[in-house]
Design a protein around this motif. Sequence first.
Motif, PDB file in Angstrom:
ATOM      1  N   LEU A  18      16.941  -4.998  10.655  1.00 14.85           N
ATOM      2  CA  LEU A  18      17.535  -3.678  10.803  1.00 14.85           C
ATOM      3  C   LEU A  18      16.898  -2.906  11.952  1.00 14.85           C
ATOM      4  O   LEU A  18      17.599  -2.280  12.762  1.00 14.85           O
ATOM      5  N   THR A  19      15.566  -2.954  12.035  1.00  2.84           N
ATOM      6  CA  THR A  19      14.866  -2.248  13.111  1.00  2.84           C
ATOM      7  C   THR A  19      15.272  -2.781  14.477  1.00  2.84           C
ATOM      8  O   THR A  19      15.559  -2.011  15.401  1.00  2.84           O
ATOM      9  N   MET A  20      15.307  -4.108  14.614  1.00  3.52           N
ATOM     10  CA  MET A  20      15.672  -4.700  15.892  1.00  3.52           C
ATOM     11  C   MET A  20      17.129  -4.403  16.247  1.00  3.52           C
ATOM     12  O   MET A  20      17.465  -4.182  17.417  1.00  3.52           O
ATOM     13  N   SER A  21      18.006  -4.372  15.234  1.00  2.00           N
ATOM     14  CA  SER A  21      19.416  -4.059  15.491  1.00  2.00           C
ATOM     15  C   SER A  21      19.575  -2.615  15.962  1.00  2.00           C
ATOM     16  O   SER A  21      20.285  -2.344  16.944  1.00  2.00           O
ATOM     17  N   LEU A  22      18.916  -1.702  15.266  1.00  2.11           N
ATOM     18  CA  LEU A  22      18.990  -0.295  15.665  1.00  2.11           C
ATOM     19  C   LEU A  22      18.375  -0.066  17.037  1.00  2.11           C
ATOM     20  O   LEU A  22      18.920   0.682  17.861  1.00  2.11           O
ATOM     21  N   LEU A  23      17.244  -0.711  17.293  1.00  2.00           N
ATOM     22  CA  LEU A  23      16.623  -0.577  18.607  1.00  2.00           C
ATOM     23  C   LEU A  23      17.496  -1.198  19.685  1.00  2.00           C
ATOM     24  O   LEU A  23      17.531  -0.717  20.821  1.00  2.00           O
ATOM     25  N   GLY A  24      18.201  -2.284  19.339  1.00  2.00           N
ATOM     26  CA  GLY A  24      19.117  -2.893  20.303  1.00  2.00           C
ATOM     27  C   GLY A  24      20.229  -1.934  20.690  1.00  2.00           C
ATOM     28  O   GLY A  24      20.601  -1.832  21.875  1.00  2.00           O
ATOM     29  N   ILE A  25      20.766  -1.219  19.686  1.00  2.00           N
ATOM     30  CA  ILE A  25      21.806  -0.225  19.973  1.00  2.00           C
ATOM     31  C   ILE A  25      21.259   0.888  20.853  1.00  2.00           C
ATOM     32  O   ILE A  25      21.881   1.307  21.837  1.00  2.00           O
ATOM     33  N   VAL A  26      20.063   1.366  20.495  1.00  2.00           N
ATOM     34  CA  VAL A  26      19.423   2.411  21.302  1.00  2.00           C
ATOM     35  C   VAL A  26      19.153   1.912  22.716  1.00  2.00           C
ATOM     36  O   VAL A  26      19.342   2.637  23.709  1.00  2.00           O
ATOM     37  N   TYR A  27      18.733   0.655  22.823  1.00  2.00           N
ATOM     38  CA  TYR A  27      18.409   0.037  24.107  1.00  2.00           C
ATOM     39  C   TYR A  27      19.629   0.001  25.020  1.00  2.00           C
ATOM     40  O   TYR A  27      19.566   0.394  26.195  1.00  2.00           O
ATOM     41  N   VAL A  28      20.781  -0.449  24.484  1.00  2.00           N
ATOM     42  CA  VAL A  28      22.015  -0.515  25.275  1.00  2.00           C
ATOM     43  C   VAL A  28      22.466   0.884  25.676  1.00  2.00           C
ATOM     44  O   VAL A  28      22.845   1.128  26.835  1.00  2.00           O
ATOM     45  N   ALA A  29      22.426   1.815  24.713  1.00  2.00           N
ATOM     46  CA  ALA A  29      22.814   3.192  25.021  1.00  2.00           C
ATOM     47  C   ALA A  29      21.897   3.800  26.079  1.00  2.00           C
ATOM     48  O   ALA A  29      22.339   4.554  26.952  1.00  2.00           O
ATOM     49  N   ILE A 203      14.297  11.282  24.069  1.00  2.00           N
ATOM     50  CA  ILE A 203      15.023  11.026  22.821  1.00  2.00           C
ATOM     51  C   ILE A 203      14.847   9.573  22.393  1.00  2.00           C
ATOM     52  O   ILE A 203      14.588   9.273  21.222  1.00  2.00           O
ATOM     53  N   VAL A 204      14.980   8.664  23.356  1.00  2.00           N
ATOM     54  CA  VAL A 204      14.832   7.237  23.060  1.00  2.00           C
ATOM     55  C   VAL A 204      13.412   6.937  22.599  1.00  2.00           C
ATOM     56  O   VAL A 204      13.203   6.169  21.650  1.00  2.00           O
ATOM     57  N   TRP A 205      12.422   7.533  23.249  1.00  2.00           N
ATOM     58  CA  TRP A 205      11.025   7.327  22.842  1.00  2.00           C
ATOM     59  C   TRP A 205      10.817   7.786  21.405  1.00  2.00           C
ATOM     60  O   TRP A 205      10.183   7.089  20.604  1.00  2.00           O
ATOM     61  N   ALA A 206      11.359   8.956  21.058  1.00  2.00           N
ATOM     62  CA  ALA A 206      11.187   9.482  19.699  1.00  2.00           C
ATOM     63  C   ALA A 206      11.845   8.563  18.669  1.00  2.00           C
ATOM     64  O   ALA A 206      11.260   8.275  17.615  1.00  2.00           O
ATOM     65  N   LEU A 207      13.055   8.084  18.957  1.00  2.77           N
ATOM     66  CA  LEU A 207      13.752   7.195  18.028  1.00  2.77           C
ATOM     67  C   LEU A 207      12.999   5.882  17.845  1.00  2.77           C
ATOM     68  O   LEU A 207      12.812   5.407  16.719  1.00  2.77           O
ATOM     69  N   SER A 208      12.573   5.284  18.954  1.00  2.00           N
ATOM     70  CA  SER A 208      11.860   4.008  18.864  1.00  2.00           C
ATOM     71  C   SER A 208      10.518   4.187  18.159  1.00  2.00           C
ATOM     72  O   SER A 208      10.084   3.322  17.385  1.00  2.00           O
ATOM     73  N   PHE A 209       9.872   5.319  18.390  1.00  2.00           N
ATOM     74  CA  PHE A 209       8.586   5.614  17.759  1.00  2.00           C
ATOM     75  C   PHE A 209       8.737   5.667  16.236  1.00  2.00           C
ATOM     76  O   PHE A 209       7.979   5.041  15.490  1.00  2.00           O
ATOM     77  N   LEU A 210       9.738   6.412  15.764  1.00  2.21           N
ATOM     78  CA  LEU A 210       9.934   6.562  14.328  1.00  2.21           C
ATOM     79  C   LEU A 210      10.346   5.246  13.675  1.00  2.21           C
ATOM     80  O   LEU A 210       9.878   4.910  12.579  1.00  2.21           O
ATOM     81  N   LEU A 211      11.219   4.491  14.330  1.00  8.29           N
ATOM     82  CA  LEU A 211      11.671   3.217  13.774  1.00  8.29           C
ATOM     83  C   LEU A 211      10.513   2.232  13.636  1.00  8.29           C
ATOM     84  O   LEU A 211      10.375   1.549  12.618  1.00  8.29           O
ATOM     85  N   THR A 212       9.679   2.142  14.671  1.00  9.64           N
ATOM     86  CA  THR A 212       8.563   1.200  14.608  1.00  9.64           C
ATOM     87  C   THR A 212       7.499   1.650  13.605  1.00  9.64           C
ATOM     88  O   THR A 212       6.842   0.821  12.975  1.00  9.64           O
ATOM     89  N   ARG A 213       7.336   2.958  13.426  1.00  8.40           N
ATOM     90  CA  ARG A 213       6.363   3.446  12.448  1.00  8.40           C
ATOM     91  C   ARG A 213       6.796   3.084  11.021  1.00  8.40           C
ATOM     92  O   ARG A 213       5.973   2.692  10.191  1.00  8.40           O
ATOM     93  N   VAL A 214       8.079   3.236  10.729  1.00  8.40           N
ATOM     94  CA  VAL A 214       8.580   2.875   9.401  1.00  8.40           C
ATOM     95  C   VAL A 214       8.356   1.387   9.142  1.00  8.40           C
ATOM     96  O   VAL A 214       7.891   0.985   8.065  1.00  8.40           O
ATOM     97  N   LEU A 215       8.680   0.553  10.128  1.00  5.32           N
ATOM     98  CA  LEU A 215       8.476  -0.892   9.983  1.00  5.32           C
ATOM     99  C   LEU A 215       6.991  -1.210   9.857  1.00  5.32           C
ATOM    100  O   LEU A 215       6.591  -2.052   9.040  1.00  5.32           O
TER     101      LEU A 215
END
Length: 306
Positions: A18-29, A203-215
């Motif tokens: 899930l984390t990699m999928s969400l980060l992939g979406i963020v990455y493309v965007a 914005i991308v940094w904040a999203l990736s930061f929170l996602l990786t912290r949860v994981l």
Amino acid sequence: MAGSKFIPDRGLTTRMVLTMSLLGIVYVAFIILLILVGMPWYLVVLVIGGFALVQYVSSDKIAMYSMGAREVTPQQAPELHAVVDRLCAMADMPKPKVAVADTDVPNAFATGHNEKNAVVCVTTGILRRLEPVELEAVLAHELSHVAHRDVMVMTIAGFLGIVAGFLTQMGLRFAAFGGGGRSNNGGPAPAVIALGVVLISAIVWALSFLLTRVLSRYRELSADRAAAYLTGRPSSLGSALTKITGDMARIPSRDLRQVEPFNAFFFTPAFSKSGFSMSQLIATHPPVEQRLAQLADISRRLGQGA
């Protein structure tokens, strides 16, 4: 984790996917938005592709160099290698490289983007403080990270945050000193483009930061469980955790700050702030109390099954 005797963790696998999928979406965007605000596509590819390649190929070397760690042979550290050999045999997994970092901060970490170049590193501080059974439990915890492949996922996940942070800093500098005039082709001013890059990157940094912290928090609980069941001595891991956490308060703050960037990969955080904070949201590890409670519960289960 194929072939490993560490207990499987579907929750961890689901969270990694899930984390990699969400980060992939963020990455493309991220890439699309950078191009839309006016950043040349070739520069986007160069920056993001270059960071990705360096982070993926050299993550283990960067971590080792930054920590001042060195790989040790069985002749140089026979007792340490003996513990790793025994655990790898128990877990039925390939043996990673073994390293020691010369610092009094009592900790351990695993790094490397695959099993072939995986490294398990302990500090001289943890070697001096722990009993053999406690050290074995900590090493089992770190080996489970390698077996579950969550070290690789954290390495890849962390890359996006590094790129976003880099572009944010560069954009702010360019906006401050690049001037406000319009571009030669009548497009938006370079400073406006730079501010757009800063906003998107932040914005991308904040999203990736929170996602990786949860994981990161979940993977630590998963590694504790795997180590406890592999060794059959959850109390030893709890003892090591209590001892390291207690001794961390006696380490000079300067030394703790030097290794704080590696907190996400450490067995336990090397630095914690007192007082009110958003610690539960941004923490790399779950609370010590939660980890100890889980280990106590495993102890009861193992006792009932004996």
